[in-house]
Design a protein around this motif. Structure first.
Motif, PDB file in Angstrom:
ATOM      1  N   PHE A 147       3.597 -39.086   4.245  1.00 41.69           N
ATOM      2  CA  PHE A 147       3.493 -38.816   2.822  1.00 41.69           C
ATOM      3  C   PHE A 147       2.109 -39.257   2.358  1.00 41.69           C
ATOM      4  O   PHE A 147       1.742 -40.431   2.532  1.00 41.69           O
ATOM      5  N   VAL A 148       1.351 -38.347   1.784  1.00 37.90           N
ATOM      6  CA  VAL A 148       0.052 -38.679   1.191  1.00 37.90           C
ATOM      7  C   VAL A 148       0.300 -38.837  -0.307  1.00 37.90           C
ATOM      8  O   VAL A 148       0.473 -37.846  -1.026  1.00 37.90           O
ATOM      9  N   CYS A 149       0.344 -40.066  -0.766  1.00 37.46           N
ATOM     10  CA  CYS A 149       0.788 -40.371  -2.131  1.00 37.46           C
ATOM     11  C   CYS A 149      -0.397 -40.645  -3.042  1.00 37.46           C
ATOM     12  O   CYS A 149      -1.154 -41.605  -2.839  1.00 37.46           O
ATOM     13  N   ALA A 150      -0.570 -39.791  -4.041  1.00 41.22           N
ATOM     14  CA  ALA A 150      -1.657 -39.947  -5.005  1.00 41.22           C
ATOM     15  C   ALA A 150      -1.318 -41.040  -6.009  1.00 41.22           C
ATOM     16  O   ALA A 150      -0.143 -41.334  -6.259  1.00 41.22           O
ATOM     17  N   PRO A 151      -2.342 -41.653  -6.606  1.00 42.11           N
ATOM     18  CA  PRO A 151      -2.077 -42.667  -7.641  1.00 42.11           C
ATOM     19  C   PRO A 151      -1.304 -42.076  -8.817  1.00 42.11           C
ATOM     20  O   PRO A 151      -1.533 -40.924  -9.210  1.00 42.11           O
ATOM     21  N   ARG A 152      -0.393 -42.853  -9.363  1.00 42.33           N
ATOM     22  CA  ARG A 152       0.398 -42.408 -10.507  1.00 42.33           C
ATOM     23  C   ARG A 152      -0.358 -42.670 -11.809  1.00 42.33           C
ATOM     24  O   ARG A 152      -1.185 -43.585 -11.909  1.00 42.33           O
ATOM     25  N   TRP A 182      19.194 -47.344  -3.851  1.00 42.61           N
ATOM     26  CA  TRP A 182      18.500 -46.576  -4.892  1.00 42.61           C
ATOM     27  C   TRP A 182      17.062 -47.074  -4.997  1.00 42.61           C
ATOM     28  O   TRP A 182      16.809 -48.278  -5.098  1.00 42.61           O
ATOM     29  N   HIS A 183      16.112 -46.142  -5.009  1.00 41.74           N
ATOM     30  CA  HIS A 183      14.708 -46.523  -5.126  1.00 41.74           C
ATOM     31  C   HIS A 183      13.922 -45.386  -5.780  1.00 41.74           C
ATOM     32  O   HIS A 183      14.327 -44.225  -5.741  1.00 41.74           O
ATOM     33  N   ALA A 184      12.814 -45.741  -6.378  1.00 37.40           N
ATOM     34  CA  ALA A 184      11.913 -44.728  -6.931  1.00 37.40           C
ATOM     35  C   ALA A 184      11.075 -44.142  -5.800  1.00 37.40           C
ATOM     36  O   ALA A 184      10.805 -44.817  -4.797  1.00 37.40           O
ATOM     37  N   PRO A 185      10.652 -42.871  -5.923  1.00 33.00           N
ATOM     38  CA  PRO A 185       9.661 -42.368  -4.965  1.00 33.00           C
ATOM     39  C   PRO A 185       8.448 -43.294  -4.960  1.00 33.00           C
ATOM     40  O   PRO A 185       8.131 -43.920  -5.979  1.00 33.00           O
ATOM     41  N   GLU A 239      -6.947 -46.533  -7.468  1.00 30.40           N
ATOM     42  CA  GLU A 239      -8.026 -45.556  -7.483  1.00 30.40           C
ATOM     43  C   GLU A 239      -7.905 -44.443  -6.456  1.00 30.40           C
ATOM     44  O   GLU A 239      -8.533 -43.394  -6.601  1.00 30.40           O
ATOM     45  N   ARG A 240      -7.116 -44.628  -5.382  1.00 34.33           N
ATOM     46  CA  ARG A 240      -7.126 -43.620  -4.317  1.00 34.33           C
ATOM     47  C   ARG A 240      -5.727 -43.433  -3.744  1.00 34.33           C
ATOM     48  O   ARG A 240      -4.856 -44.286  -3.916  1.00 34.33           O
ATOM     49  N   PRO A 241      -5.497 -42.330  -3.039  1.00 33.18           N
ATOM     50  CA  PRO A 241      -4.192 -42.117  -2.408  1.00 33.18           C
ATOM     51  C   PRO A 241      -3.951 -43.097  -1.257  1.00 33.18           C
ATOM     52  O   PRO A 241      -4.886 -43.702  -0.718  1.00 33.18           O
ATOM     53  N   ILE A 242      -2.694 -43.228  -0.891  1.00 30.63           N
ATOM     54  CA  ILE A 242      -2.302 -44.002   0.288  1.00 30.63           C
ATOM     55  C   ILE A 242      -1.496 -43.080   1.201  1.00 30.63           C
ATOM     56  O   ILE A 242      -0.607 -42.358   0.741  1.00 30.63           O
ATOM     57  N   LEU A 247      -4.824 -49.112   4.290  1.00 32.99           N
ATOM     58  CA  LEU A 247      -4.867 -49.928   3.075  1.00 32.99           C
ATOM     59  C   LEU A 247      -5.046 -51.377   3.479  1.00 32.99           C
ATOM     60  O   LEU A 247      -4.183 -51.979   4.121  1.00 32.99           O
ATOM     61  N   SER A 248      -6.161 -51.958   3.115  1.00 26.36           N
ATOM     62  CA  SER A 248      -6.436 -53.341   3.454  1.00 26.36           C
ATOM     63  C   SER A 248      -5.506 -54.283   2.704  1.00 26.36           C
ATOM     64  O   SER A 248      -5.122 -54.016   1.558  1.00 26.36           O
ATOM     65  N   GLY A 249      -5.164 -55.387   3.358  1.00 23.14           N
ATOM     66  CA  GLY A 249      -4.365 -56.394   2.691  1.00 23.14           C
ATOM     67  C   GLY A 249      -5.103 -57.071   1.558  1.00 23.14           C
ATOM     68  O   GLY A 249      -4.491 -57.728   0.710  1.00 23.14           O
ATOM     69  N   HIS A 250      -6.423 -56.923   1.539  1.00 26.93           N
ATOM     70  CA  HIS A 250      -7.245 -57.528   0.474  1.00 26.93           C
ATOM     71  C   HIS A 250      -7.761 -56.488  -0.509  1.00 26.93           C
ATOM     72  O   HIS A 250      -8.653 -56.772  -1.310  1.00 26.93           O
ATOM     73  N   GLU A 251      -7.203 -55.284  -0.453  1.00 29.83           N
ATOM     74  CA  GLU A 251      -7.599 -54.217  -1.378  1.00 29.83           C
ATOM     75  C   GLU A 251      -7.385 -54.658  -2.818  1.00 29.83           C
ATOM     76  O   GLU A 251      -6.319 -55.135  -3.190  1.00 29.83           O
ATOM     77  N   ARG A 252      -8.384 -54.503  -3.645  1.00 32.88           N
ATOM     78  CA  ARG A 252      -8.283 -54.934  -5.038  1.00 32.88           C
ATOM     79  C   ARG A 252      -8.104 -53.775  -6.007  1.00 32.88           C
ATOM     80  O   ARG A 252      -7.832 -53.982  -7.180  1.00 32.88           O
ATOM     81  N   HIS A 253      -8.286 -52.560  -5.539  1.00 34.65           N
ATOM     82  CA  HIS A 253      -8.301 -51.432  -6.463  1.00 34.65           C
ATOM     83  C   HIS A 253      -7.151 -50.443  -6.247  1.00 34.65           C
ATOM     84  O   HIS A 253      -7.003 -49.516  -7.043  1.00 34.65           O
ATOM     85  N   THR A 254      -6.362 -50.626  -5.199  1.00 29.87           N
ATOM     86  CA  THR A 254      -5.218 -49.751  -4.942  1.00 29.87           C
ATOM     87  C   THR A 254      -4.085 -50.565  -4.333  1.00 29.87           C
ATOM     88  O   THR A 254      -4.303 -51.294  -3.365  1.00 29.87           O
TER      89      THR A 254
END
Length: 315
Positions: free
Chosen positions: A85-90, A247-250, A256-259, A143-150
């Motif tokens: 799944f290529v998930c864009a920022p919401r 039950w969970h949300a998508p 800032e970027r997709p994951i 996705l880095s564990g220290h990512e600050r923007h996503t």
């Protein structure tokens, strides 16, 4: 089109994703050395062995996978599948004061003036889904564990009893449960007695589900318990497994970027058995529906406002 259920105006704070806080919903997969918790709060170390000629540490049994498709009405067998799944920022909307009630699971302070230096935005939860017969594991890539923007949010809810669920929609939710065969013969009646006259057993035989992790056992046909819905924020060092029927949300990426997520589950190709959805429709007198409050610092890093590591935690 998926069925819908009315929901109250409710606001949810963000929690730190840890195995102890998430245990009723599934499992968190992470290297304990990279846990956001201090060592004193991490719990017992996992089982591990040396591997690869001593160059690696193999951590055992990091998640619990379940295939419960033997309970599905179609009896169609399932196979393990792996998708991406290529998930864009919401999109988040600006914060505005509300008379929405807080979620009822914890003792929280929702003082609108107590923001510190954080910026608050709101994420509207419009749909929840579940996979009634399979666990589902999301593994983030790149996705880095220290990512600050996503980062990404993990939003989950317990399951209501079936009787309460039927009051909220015009038909029972499409979650099949195994039929119980009535045992009315004399032999069957005596077989249920304890101690058993045939085997001298003092207790009934254990359920086939007792060997499963509690989060991986069937949840029943109920709708989501929205008053106890919860939201967690995950780092790039964490993958997550939703228990069967949770039950969970998508997946909700914020930043800032997709994951890219690799997703591992079982599936049999019968749509209603593989995935079920429910649309959350605000009550006619509600000013909003289910909302996650996303607080962030000046760099965009999510701030935890509830539970373990709250307020002062920076992921």
């Amino acid at each position: 089109m998926p069925p819908s259920m009315p929901c109250p105006s409710i606001r949810i704070p963000v929690e730190l994703l840890t195995q102890s806080t998430f245990s009723q919903f599934g499992t968190v997969i992470e290297n304990p050395a990279h846990s956001p918790l201090p060592p004193s709060q991490r719990g017992p170390p996992p089982d591990a062995v040396s591997a690869n000629q001593g160059s690696a540490l193999k951590i055992l049994d990091v998640t619990h996978m379940s295939n419960l498709y033997s309970l599905a009405p179609s009896k169609k067998p399932a196979k393990a599948v792996m998708n991406m799944f290529v998930c864009a920022p919401r999109e988040l909307r600006p914060h505005e004061p509300s008379e929405s009630m807080p979620s009822s699971w914890g003792d929280l302070d929702f003082d609108e003036e107590d923001y510190g230096n954080a910026d608050r935005e709101l994420f509207d939860v419009r749909i929840l889904e579940r996979h009634p017969f399979t666990t589902q594991t999301f593994i983030p890539m790149g996705l880095s564990g220290h990512e600050r923007h996503t980062q990404y949010l993990v939003i989950v809810a317990p399951t209501l009893p079936a009787s309460a669920s039927r009051r909220n929609i015009d038909r029972p939710p499409p979650y099949p449960t195994p039929k119980v065969k009535k045992q009315n013969g004399i032999t069957e009646i005596f077989a249920r007695a304890r101690p058993s006259p045939f085997t001298n057993e003092a207790a009934p035989p254990p359920s086939q589900f007792t060997r499963l992790h509690p989060s991986a056992r069937p949840k029943g046909p109920g709708l989501p318990d929205l008053k106890n819905i919860r939201a967690f924020v995950a780092t790039g060092n964490q993958a997550v497994t939703y228990g069967a029927g949770t039950w969970h949300a998508p997946m909700a990426v914020i930043g800032e970027r997709p994951i890219d997520f690799v997703v591992v589950q079982f599936a049999n190709g019968a749509g209603i058995e593989d995935c079920q959805e429910i649309i959350l429709t605000p009550d006619k007198n509600a000013e909003e529906g289910v909302v996650v409050m996303v607080d962030s610092d000046s760099s965009g890093k999510v701030e935890v406002k509830a539970g373990i590591g709250s307020v002062k935690s920076r992921l």
